[in-house]
Motif scaffolding. Structure first.
Motif, PDB file in Angstrom:
ATOM      1  N   ASP A  34       0.803  -1.217   0.000  1.00  0.00           N
ATOM      2  CA  ASP A  34       0.000   0.000   0.000  1.00  0.00           C
ATOM      3  C   ASP A  34       0.834   1.265   0.000  1.00  0.00           C
ATOM      4  O   ASP A  34       0.296   2.358   0.102  1.00  0.00           O
ATOM      5  CB  ASP A  34      -0.908   0.015   1.235  1.00  0.00           C
ATOM      6  CG  ASP A  34      -0.099   0.187   2.517  1.00  0.00           C
ATOM      7  OD1 ASP A  34       0.946  -0.471   2.621  1.00  0.00           O
ATOM      8  OD2 ASP A  34      -0.506   0.981   3.393  1.00  0.00           O
ATOM      9  N   LEU A  35       2.166   1.141  -0.090  1.00  0.00           N
ATOM     10  CA  LEU A  35       3.014   2.319   0.073  1.00  0.00           C
ATOM     11  C   LEU A  35       4.347   2.118  -0.629  1.00  0.00           C
ATOM     12  O   LEU A  35       5.038   1.123  -0.396  1.00  0.00           O
ATOM     13  CB  LEU A  35       3.248   2.586   1.564  1.00  0.00           C
ATOM     14  CG  LEU A  35       4.075   3.810   1.942  1.00  0.00           C
ATOM     15  CD1 LEU A  35       3.411   5.089   1.432  1.00  0.00           C
ATOM     16  CD2 LEU A  35       4.266   3.875   3.457  1.00  0.00           C
TER      17      LEU A  35
ATOM     18  N   LYS B  77       0.677   4.739  -3.045  1.00  0.00           N
ATOM     19  CA  LYS B  77       0.845   3.310  -3.290  1.00  0.00           C
ATOM     20  C   LYS B  77       1.376   3.026  -4.692  1.00  0.00           C
ATOM     21  O   LYS B  77       1.756   1.892  -5.000  1.00  0.00           O
ATOM     22  CB  LYS B  77      -0.464   2.554  -3.071  1.00  0.00           C
ATOM     23  CG  LYS B  77      -1.506   2.726  -4.157  1.00  0.00           C
ATOM     24  CD  LYS B  77      -2.613   1.696  -4.061  1.00  0.00           C
ATOM     25  CE  LYS B  77      -2.109   0.315  -4.396  1.00  0.00           C
ATOM     26  NZ  LYS B  77      -1.704   0.143  -5.806  1.00  0.00           N
TER      27      LYS B  77
ATOM     28  N   TYR C 174      -7.381   7.335   0.659  1.00  0.00           N
ATOM     29  CA  TYR C 174      -6.171   6.547   0.899  1.00  0.00           C
ATOM     30  C   TYR C 174      -5.663   6.775   2.323  1.00  0.00           C
ATOM     31  O   TYR C 174      -5.372   5.813   3.052  1.00  0.00           O
ATOM     32  CB  TYR C 174      -5.088   6.906  -0.117  1.00  0.00           C
ATOM     33  CG  TYR C 174      -3.740   6.332   0.247  1.00  0.00           C
ATOM     34  CD1 TYR C 174      -3.406   5.036  -0.100  1.00  0.00           C
ATOM     35  CD2 TYR C 174      -2.824   7.085   0.992  1.00  0.00           C
ATOM     36  CE1 TYR C 174      -2.188   4.501   0.266  1.00  0.00           C
ATOM     37  CE2 TYR C 174      -1.613   6.547   1.367  1.00  0.00           C
ATOM     38  CZ  TYR C 174      -1.300   5.257   0.997  1.00  0.00           C
ATOM     39  OH  TYR C 174      -0.097   4.726   1.377  1.00  0.00           O
TER      40      TYR C 174
ATOM     41  N   VAL D  44      -5.984  -4.040  -0.331  1.00  0.00           N
ATOM     42  CA  VAL D  44      -5.802  -2.863  -1.174  1.00  0.00           C
ATOM     43  C   VAL D  44      -6.791  -2.873  -2.329  1.00  0.00           C
ATOM     44  O   VAL D  44      -7.409  -1.862  -2.667  1.00  0.00           O
ATOM     45  CB  VAL D  44      -4.356  -2.793  -1.695  1.00  0.00           C
ATOM     46  CG1 VAL D  44      -4.195  -1.623  -2.649  1.00  0.00           C
ATOM     47  CG2 VAL D  44      -3.379  -2.656  -0.527  1.00  0.00           C
TER      48      VAL D  44
ATOM     49  N   TYR E 256      -8.173   2.148  -5.011  1.00  0.00           N
ATOM     50  CA  TYR E 256      -7.230   1.303  -5.751  1.00  0.00           C
ATOM     51  C   TYR E 256      -7.247   1.606  -7.243  1.00  0.00           C
ATOM     52  O   TYR E 256      -6.213   1.714  -7.883  1.00  0.00           O
ATOM     53  CB  TYR E 256      -7.554  -0.174  -5.506  1.00  0.00           C
ATOM     54  CG  TYR E 256      -6.637  -1.117  -6.239  1.00  0.00           C
ATOM     55  CD1 TYR E 256      -5.343  -1.341  -5.782  1.00  0.00           C
ATOM     56  CD2 TYR E 256      -7.049  -1.758  -7.390  1.00  0.00           C
ATOM     57  CE1 TYR E 256      -4.489  -2.193  -6.448  1.00  0.00           C
ATOM     58  CE2 TYR E 256      -6.207  -2.612  -8.063  1.00  0.00           C
ATOM     59  CZ  TYR E 256      -4.932  -2.831  -7.589  1.00  0.00           C
ATOM     60  OH  TYR E 256      -4.096  -3.679  -8.262  1.00  0.00           O
TER      61      TYR E 256
END
Length: 511
Positions: A103-104, A139, A170, A188, A194
Motif C-alpha cells: 500500500d506504500l 501506493k 487513501y 488494497v 485502488y
C-alpha cells in the motif's frame, strides 16, 4: 540451485540463476561500467526484490558482482528494493530506489565508495505523503530517475495522479488499519482508491539531494498527446530523461497501453517522447510519442552516457505477464545488446554498440543474387551470429529469411509487399510463449520501402533486428533446439527479390 544453461545467451547480459528484470542505474564509476538490475536470487520467479549487479569494461563482457542491495529493512518488507537509478556524487556512487509495500511506495538511497559495497541512508527519503501535493498516489510512486542539471538535483518518477478525495480515502484507509495487521493485496484491491487515478510521470527537485519538493506532472492534455497516454490505466514505469544530438528525450514503459494500429501490440509497452521539459512547472511538451521496439520482448529501457559521449540504452529482453520457458531451468532474465542512440531527421536511431565488432569471427560474404524460391548459402548459418542482409523486393508477394531453422522449427522475417508490412513470426520456433495479448507469436510493422537493410543478432534463444540503419527495431526470444536450430534460408514467394549482399559473422565472447 541446479541451473540448466541450454538457453543462456553467449554475448548478451543475463542472470546466472534466479529471477532478474528491469535494468537499473547504468553508469561509469571508478573505471568500470556498472549495470544494476532487479533480482530475486532464491528462485526463478518474481519475489522480494534485491539489486543484482553487473560490471564491464566494454558493455559486452559482463562480470556478475555481489548483490548490491538486500531488502533487510522494515520499510522494504513485502516487495523489497525495487527499480531506480544511479548517480555519482562527491566521488561516491549513489543508488536511489523504491522501497515497496503493498500500500506504500517510497524512495530510498544507498551509497558506495568502491562501487561494490553499499550502505543505506536514514531511509525512506521521499514519501509522497510528506510532499507539497496530494496529486501523487502513495501506493503507486516508483522507479525514480535522478539527475543533476546546473546546481539542482531532479527526480522523475512514475505514479498515478489522485484527486483530493481519492487521496483522503487513501489516508483514511491506511490510518484505520491495525498497525499489527499486515496489509495484503486483497485489502488494497477492495478499497475504492485502488482503481482511481491515471498513470503519469512527476518531477521533483532538491538543492541538497536530501530534501525534495514536488514540481508537477509531466504529461497533461495537449495537442500532441492522445487520450490513451494521459489517461493511462497503469503507471509509466522506469522513466528516463536525457538529451542526445540536441534533442530532449523522455523514455518510459507504460502499463496496459492500448494498441493503436500496429503499435503497442504488447500488453505493456515502451515509448520515447521527443520534446521539452519545463523545469519550473514539470510540464513536458511533446512533439510526438512513438514505440521504441516493435517486437515481443523489450521492457524498462535505461540509458547511460559513455566516457566518449555516446548514449547507450539497455532493456530487459523479456516481457511481463508472459510464460518463461527457462523457469524450469532455474533462471529467468536476459538483456538487450547495448544500443547506441542518436536523433536524426526527427527520429530516434538505435544501432548495436560498436564494441561488439571486436568479437566478430569467421566472416562470410555473398553478393548479387536474384532469388525466386529458396536459397541457402554456404557458411551462412548459426545461432550465435550477426547477419547483415541488403535485399530488395521486386515482383515477389513476400520475401525474407528463415532463421533458427531445422526440421519443423523456423522463424520467419519477411516483407509482405501487398500489405506493406514487415513481419516477425516466431509461431513455428519451438516452445510457445503464452501471454495476455491477442497474439504472442507474430508482430507486424508498417513499412513502405522495398529495399530493406537488416542487421540481425541471433544469440541461442533470442533475435534482435535493426532495420534500415536502426530506424526501427524488433526484439524477440526464441526457444527451439539450441543445438540443431542453426539453419538460415532466404526465400521469395510469387516472384523475385534481389539479394544485394549478405554478411555473416560468428560472435564469440569467451568467458
Amino acid at each position: 540451485m541446479n541451473v540448466n544453461k541450454k538457453y543462456m545467451p553467449t554475448y548478451h547480459a543475463h542472470v546466472s540463476s534466479g529471477w532478474s528484470n528491469d535494468p537499473n542505474g547504468l553508469l561509469y564509476f571508478n573505471g568500470k561500467y556498472h549495470m544494476f538490475f532487479q533480482h530475486y536470487p532464491h528462485k526463478a520467479k518474481w519475489g522480494i526484490m534485491h539489486w543484482g549487479h553487473f560490471i564491464s569494461d566494454d558493455l559486452i563482457k559482463w562480470e556478475e558482482a555481489p548483490v548490491a542491495l538486500v531488502p533487510d529493512q522494515e520499510y522494504e518488507r513485502q516487495c523489497g528494493c525495487c527499480s531506480g537509478t544511479a548517480i555519482e556524487r562527491d566521488g561516491k556512487l549513489y543508488l536511489m530506489y523504491t522501497a515497496a509495500q503493498m500500500d506504500l511506495q517510497r524512495q530510498c538511497i544507498a551509497y558506495s565508495e568502491d562501487g561494490i559495497h553499499f550502505s543505506k541512508l536514514d531511509n525512506p527519503l521521499i514519501d509522497a505523503r510528506n510532499l507539497n501535493t496530494s496529486d501523487i498516489s502513495p501506493k503507486d510512486f516508483r522507479d525514480p530517475k535522478v539527475f543533476k542539471k546546473d546546481d539542482t538535483y531532479y527526480c522523475i518518477a512514475g505514479t498515478r495522479m489522485m484527486s483530493e478525495e481519492d487521496y483522503q480515502n487513501y489516508i483514511d484507509f491506511v490510518s484505520n488499519q491495525n498497525e499489527n495487521k499486515e496489509i495484503t493485496i486483497d485489502d488494497v484491491a477492495s478499497t475504492n482508491f485502488y482503481a482511481h487515478g491515471y498513470g503519469n510521470l512527476v518531477l521533483l527537485k532538491s538543492d541538497d539531494f536530501n530534501n525534495w519538493e514536488y514540481v508537477g506532472p509531466l504529461l497533461t492534455k495537449q495537442e500532441n498527446i492522445q487520450e490513451a497516454f494521459y489517461r493511462l490505466n497503469g503507471v509509466y514505469e522506469c522513466p528516463d530523461y536525457f538529451e542526445v544530438d540536441g534533442q530532449e528525450l523522455l523514455l518510459a514503459s507504460p502499463q496496459n497501453l492500448l494498441q493503436i494500429g500496429y503499435r503497442f501490440q504488447n500488453l505493456h509497452s515502451c515509448v520515447y517522447i521527443p520534446g521539452h521539459l519545463d523545469f519550473t512547472t514539470g510540464d513536458f511538451h511533446p512533439e510526438y510519442i512513438e514505440e521504441i521496439d516493435s517486437g515481443f520482448d523489450f521492457y524498462a529501457p535505461q540509458c547511460m552516457k559513455m566516457t566518449d559521449g555516446r548514449y547507450v540504452m539497455i532493456a530487459w529482453k523479456e516481457m511481463w505477464d508472459r510464460t518463461y520457458p527457462t523457469e524450469s531451468d532455474n533462471w529467468i532474465g536476459t538483456y538487450t545488446l547495448p544500443r547506441e542512440l542518436s536523433y536524426k531527421d526527427g527520429q530516434l536511431i538505435q544501432t548495436p554498440i560498436r564494441e561488439l565488432e571486436n568479437y566478430r569471427q569467421n566472416e562470410v560474404v555473398a553478393k548479387g543474387m536474384i532469388l525466386n524460391g529458396e536459397l541457402r548459402l554456404e557458411g551462412v548459418e548459426g545461432n550465435k551470429i550477426e547477419l547483415e542482409v541488403d535485399m530488395e523486393i521486386t515482383t515477389a508477394s513476400r520475401a525474407g529469411i528463415k532463421l533458427f531453422k531445422h526440421g519443423d522449427h523456423e522463424v520467419f522475417i519477411y516483407y509482405d509487399q501487398k500489405e506493406q508490412l514487415f513481419v516477425f513470426d516466431r509461431s513455428c520456433s519451438g516452445i510457445e510463449i503464452g501471454g495476455r495479448e491477442i497474439d504472442t507469436n507474430i508482430r507486424k510493422m508498417p513499412w513502405e520501402n522495398k529495399r530493406i537493410q537488416l542487421r540481425m543478432f541471433l544469440d541461442v534463444s533470442s533475435l534482435e533486428i535493426f532495420i534500415d540503419g536502426g530506424k526501427k527495431t524488433m526484439t524477440g526470444n526464441i526457444y527451439g533446439d539450441p543445438i540443431k536450430d542453426t539453419g538460415v534460408e532466404f526465400f521469395s514467394e510469387d516472384g523475385e527479390c534481389i539479394i544485394h549482399s549478405v554478411k555473416k559473422y560468428d560472435i564469440v565472447v569467451e568467458a
